[in-house]
Design a protein around this motif. Structure first.
Motif, PDB file in Angstrom:
ATOM      1  N   LYS A  39     -15.293  -8.961  -1.590  1.00 12.83           N
ATOM      2  CA  LYS A  39     -15.492  -7.613  -1.056  1.00 12.83           C
ATOM      3  C   LYS A  39     -14.368  -6.702  -1.505  1.00 12.83           C
ATOM      4  N   LYS A  40     -14.746  -5.474  -1.895  1.00 14.24           N
ATOM      5  CA  LYS A  40     -13.781  -4.420  -2.232  1.00 14.24           C
ATOM      6  C   LYS A  40     -14.140  -3.212  -1.384  1.00 14.24           C
ATOM      7  N   GLU A  41     -13.190  -2.724  -0.606  1.00 14.86           N
ATOM      8  CA  GLU A  41     -13.416  -1.536   0.226  1.00 14.86           C
ATOM      9  C   GLU A  41     -12.345  -0.502  -0.061  1.00 14.86           C
ATOM     10  N   TYR A  42     -12.798   0.688  -0.413  1.00 13.20           N
ATOM     11  CA  TYR A  42     -11.872   1.804  -0.588  1.00 13.20           C
ATOM     12  C   TYR A  42     -11.872   2.585   0.717  1.00 13.20           C
ATOM     13  N   TRP A  43     -10.736   2.636   1.395  1.00 12.13           N
ATOM     14  CA  TRP A  43     -10.634   3.285   2.697  1.00 12.13           C
ATOM     15  C   TRP A  43     -10.319   4.762   2.595  1.00 12.13           C
ATOM     16  N   GLY A  44      -9.975   5.240   1.429  1.00 13.65           N
ATOM     17  CA  GLY A  44      -9.734   6.656   1.244  1.00 13.65           C
ATOM     18  C   GLY A  44      -8.262   7.028   1.264  1.00 13.65           C
ATOM     19  N   LEU A  45      -8.026   8.326   1.141  1.00 11.60           N
ATOM     20  CA  LEU A  45      -6.676   8.869   1.185  1.00 11.60           C
ATOM     21  C   LEU A  45      -6.308   9.082   2.637  1.00 11.60           C
ATOM     22  N   ARG A  46      -5.317   8.351   3.103  1.00  8.47           N
ATOM     23  CA  ARG A  46      -4.931   8.384   4.510  1.00  8.47           C
ATOM     24  C   ARG A  46      -3.442   8.715   4.638  1.00  8.47           C
ATOM     25  N   SER A  47      -3.085   9.283   5.774  1.00  3.98           N
ATOM     26  CA  SER A  47      -1.680   9.604   6.032  1.00  3.98           C
ATOM     27  C   SER A  47      -0.897   8.334   6.330  1.00  3.98           C
ATOM     28  N   LEU A  48       0.326   8.289   5.832  1.00  3.27           N
ATOM     29  CA  LEU A  48       1.219   7.171   6.118  1.00  3.27           C
ATOM     30  C   LEU A  48       1.982   7.467   7.410  1.00  3.27           C
ATOM     31  N   THR A  49       2.364   6.446   8.132  1.00  9.11           N
ATOM     32  CA  THR A  49       3.122   6.623   9.359  1.00  9.11           C
ATOM     33  C   THR A  49       4.499   7.201   9.074  1.00  9.11           C
ATOM     34  N   TYR A  50       5.093   6.786   7.989  1.00 14.07           N
ATOM     35  CA  TYR A  50       6.395   7.299   7.569  1.00 14.07           C
ATOM     36  C   TYR A  50       6.383   7.405   6.050  1.00 14.07           C
ATOM     37  N   ARG A  51       7.297   8.181   5.511  1.00 13.08           N
ATOM     38  CA  ARG A  51       7.353   8.388   4.067  1.00 13.08           C
ATOM     39  C   ARG A  51       7.766   7.102   3.356  1.00 13.08           C
ATOM     40  N   ILE A  52       7.059   6.799   2.282  1.00 16.20           N
ATOM     41  CA  ILE A  52       7.368   5.648   1.450  1.00 16.20           C
ATOM     42  C   ILE A  52       7.522   6.156   0.022  1.00 16.20           C
ATOM     43  N   LYS A  53       8.702   6.008  -0.532  1.00 14.99           N
ATOM     44  CA  LYS A  53       8.990   6.463  -1.896  1.00 14.99           C
ATOM     45  C   LYS A  53       8.542   7.906  -2.111  1.00 14.99           C
ATOM     46  N   LYS A  54       8.885   8.763  -1.152  1.00 15.38           N
ATOM     47  CA  LYS A  54       8.601  10.201  -1.174  1.00 15.38           C
ATOM     48  C   LYS A  54       7.112  10.537  -1.081  1.00 15.38           C
ATOM     49  N   ASN A  55       6.289   9.606  -0.615  1.00 17.47           N
ATOM     50  CA  ASN A  55       4.858   9.847  -0.435  1.00 17.47           C
ATOM     51  C   ASN A  55       4.533   9.952   1.046  1.00 17.47           C
ATOM     52  N   ARG A  56       3.708  10.920   1.398  1.00 14.59           N
ATOM     53  CA  ARG A  56       3.267  11.085   2.779  1.00 14.59           C
ATOM     54  C   ARG A  56       1.856  10.556   3.000  1.00 14.59           C
ATOM     55  N   LYS A  57       1.109  10.364   1.917  1.00 16.88           N
ATOM     56  CA  LYS A  57      -0.260   9.848   1.984  1.00 16.88           C
ATOM     57  C   LYS A  57      -0.429   8.763   0.944  1.00 16.88           C
ATOM     58  N   GLY A  58      -1.517   8.010   1.061  1.00 19.29           N
ATOM     59  CA  GLY A  58      -1.788   6.963   0.090  1.00 19.29           C
ATOM     60  C   GLY A  58      -3.250   6.580   0.086  1.00 19.29           C
ATOM     61  N   HIS A  59      -3.708   6.053  -1.050  1.00 23.30           N
ATOM     62  CA  HIS A  59      -5.074   5.550  -1.197  1.00 23.30           C
ATOM     63  C   HIS A  59      -5.075   4.082  -0.765  1.00 23.30           C
ATOM     64  N   TYR A  60      -5.815   3.764   0.299  1.00 21.90           N
ATOM     65  CA  TYR A  60      -5.873   2.399   0.822  1.00 21.90           C
ATOM     66  C   TYR A  60      -7.087   1.664   0.252  1.00 21.90           C
ATOM     67  N   THR A  61      -6.896   0.384  -0.113  1.00 21.61           N
ATOM     68  CA  THR A  61      -7.985  -0.449  -0.616  1.00 21.61           C
ATOM     69  C   THR A  61      -7.826  -1.861  -0.071  1.00 21.61           C
ATOM     70  N   LEU A  62      -8.959  -2.463   0.327  1.00 21.59           N
ATOM     71  CA  LEU A  62      -8.985  -3.839   0.841  1.00 21.59           C
ATOM     72  C   LEU A  62      -9.715  -4.730  -0.148  1.00 21.59           C
ATOM     73  N   LEU A  63      -9.168  -5.913  -0.401  1.00 17.25           N
ATOM     74  CA  LEU A  63      -9.811  -6.934  -1.232  1.00 17.25           C
ATOM     75  C   LEU A  63      -9.913  -8.225  -0.435  1.00 17.25           C
ATOM     76  N   ASN A  64     -11.112  -8.803  -0.375  1.00 20.26           N
ATOM     77  CA  ASN A  64     -11.291 -10.140   0.199  1.00 20.26           C
ATOM     78  C   ASN A  64     -11.311 -11.128  -0.955  1.00 20.26           C
ATOM     79  N   ILE A  65     -10.389 -12.088  -0.943  1.00 18.79           N
ATOM     80  CA  ILE A  65     -10.161 -12.961  -2.090  1.00 18.79           C
ATOM     81  C   ILE A  65     -10.326 -14.415  -1.690  1.00 18.79           C
ATOM     82  N   ASP A  66     -11.007 -15.180  -2.546  1.00 18.21           N
ATOM     83  CA  ASP A  66     -11.100 -16.632  -2.435  1.00 18.21           C
ATOM     84  C   ASP A  66     -10.514 -17.178  -3.731  1.00 18.21           C
ATOM     85  N   ALA A  67      -9.259 -17.602  -3.672  1.00 15.43           N
ATOM     86  CA  ALA A  67      -8.564 -17.978  -4.903  1.00 15.43           C
ATOM     87  C   ALA A  67      -7.460 -18.982  -4.614  1.00 15.43           C
TER      88      ALA A  67
END
Length: 151
Positions: A39-67
């Protein structure tokens, strides 16, 4: 083989098509090392709780892996090298969920509500200009001529 859930956050200035390309790149990496991405799910551009490397938002993606563990280790190494990925987390799970994740269910519920995600805030409350002001008897503000004061 073990089951994993991987969530990664891409920088906010990366286009959605580039995030999809990264997702495809990571899933091909896992597949080439003997695993599968169910499964691959793109959760969209969401606000971060705190700044990470000068970013306030980020594109979230989920991968379900069997490996195997080696494939996941290589996936995490590749993510750490990639400058477009600001955070990632891989968790080993007992079983993978085939249904949409809680994030996707919640965003679908928000889109079904009237007025977006804020709901009906004021109900049947009349607009401000129709409500009487504090101290008004009939809902009309007293004029200067009625009070005898100069403006």
């Amino acid at each position: 083989m073990a089951l994993y859930e991987n969530v990664f956050i891409a920088r906010q200035d990366v286009a959605t098509t580039q995030v999809e390309a990264l997702t495809t790149q990571f899933s091909e990496l896992v597949t080439s090392m003997g695993g599968t991405v169910s499964k691959k799910e793109y959760w969209g551009l969401r606000s971060l709780t705190y700044r990470i490397k000068k970013n306030r938002k980020g594109h979230y993606t989920l991968l379900n892996i069997d490996a195997p563990a080696a494939a996941v280790k290589e996936l995490e190494r590749t993510m750490s090298i990639n400058e477009d990925i600001i955070r990632y987390m891989t968790v080993r799970v007992d079983e993978l969920e085939e249904a949409p994740s809680a994030i996707m269910v919640r965003s679908a519920e928000k889109s079904d509500r009237p007025g977006g995600d804020r709901g009906d805030r004021w109900g049947d409350r009349p607009p401000r200009r129709e409500r009487p002001r504090f101290g008004d008897e009939g809902g009309v503000a007293p004029s200067v001529a009625d009070t005898g004061e100069e403006a």
